[in-house]
Design an enzyme around this catalytic site. Sequence first.
Site, PDB file in Angstrom:
ATOM      1  N   CYS A  50       0.818  -1.211   0.000  1.00 48.98           N
ATOM      2  CA  CYS A  50       0.000   0.000   0.000  1.00 48.98           C
ATOM      3  C   CYS A  50       0.851   1.260   0.000  1.00 48.98           C
ATOM      4  O   CYS A  50       0.327   2.357  -0.217  1.00 48.98           O
ATOM      5  CB  CYS A  50      -0.947   0.000   1.201  1.00 48.98           C
ATOM      6  SG  CYS A  50      -0.124  -0.121   2.797  1.00 48.98           S
ATOM      7  N   GLY A 189     -13.059  -4.838   6.278  1.00 48.15           N
ATOM      8  CA  GLY A 189     -11.906  -5.545   5.730  1.00 48.15           C
ATOM      9  C   GLY A 189     -11.407  -6.593   6.702  1.00 48.15           C
ATOM     10  O   GLY A 189     -11.207  -6.300   7.885  1.00 48.15           O
TER      11      GLY A 189
END
Length: 419
Positions: A50, A189
């Site tokens: 990320c 998530g």
Amino acid sequence: MSVLAIGLNHRTAPLELLERLSAPHGNLPKTLGRLDELPNVDETVVLSTCNRLEVYAWAEKFHSAYEHIYDHLAEQASVAAVEMSDSVYSLYGSDAVRHLYAVVSGLDSVVLGEAEIQGQVKRAWQTAEAAGTAGGNLNPLFRQALGVGRRVRAETQVGRELTSVPEAAVALASDCLGGFAGRRIAVLGAGEMGGGMAKAIAPVRGAELVLASRSWQRAQELALMLGARAVHLDELAAELVGADVLFTSTAASSLVMDFDELDKVMAERGGRELLVVDIAVPRDVDPAAGALDGLRLCDMSDVRSFAAANGGHTEAETRRAWAIVGAEAERHGDQAAGRDVAPLISEFRRRICDISQAEFERFDARLASLDAEQRRAVEALVHGIVNKVLHEPTVRLKEAAPDGGSEQLAGALRELFDI
């Protein structure tokens, strides 16, 4: 030939560009295959997280390989190559090795010393191995890099406080809210990052934890493990009406929560503030939602700033970690230099020995009158002279290799003896 590292990370590129370059793990084999077909690129490993996208390649020609990889990254991001020029870095040889060692040690991470990067590097390498794009050059390099990361964590205090991006995100939210006791906390998530945030929250007493995921099964399994409550994704908006904070990090390639959905949520909250911490890249939450009254939206940029200010690392420990990285990179360079000249030294010795053997055979008839003992004495004399002649250039090559000074000597040797 040597290793080339080219990429972008949270230090060099804006979040918007990192989002466009983000490569889902499932797409990596295809990306590796394309990179492996580029001219002057022999092996490749792609590290996509990320906060960074880096290509490690074993390159025959630095400039040509760099240009082809750079153009590939620009094409992947659907941007003009010139738009990336200020964000892309490239390193070659020992500099690339040192950078990889620093990355796997967590010294180039959003959270200094983070633990997750070790596993991410290992998965990137294993994916390249499985795809057949990492071989005899990059395999030992990545194996050594993982060992360096373990050594840094074992011998220093780096990464002993905030140890991950999810942990930093949770600490940021706790700081904003003054703690989680009595709060309802929603997490969207159930993967590495989302699950990491949920696990960091679960031990907090007096907090109600609600989990949602694009996979209902994963949400249930994580909720059962943590003693939390799982809800379906389409039920999350209703949960947010009464929640105090939403943490989110999914692997979705597009927005999971748009402006209109959050606008409705805020309208039903009666003026109560909602904190949203979105650490997904690409982002899960529409950035425009940050303009809604009462909604405070934090993303990876905010987590990065918080981690830098609250990491708790001393300068001395950081210096110790960098010293280990530097020493290990130097050791790798010495070993690599030795490996590079070893075949040349072996060929040089073989060439000279072949010449001496050919001369023996040419003079065989003239030596026929010698008995066996006399013949062995002559052979020993010749071999002794050959070894003494070979000794000095061999030693000089080995000594020059670690300092990078063997290239000129090696070139002269190849030219003189046609090796």
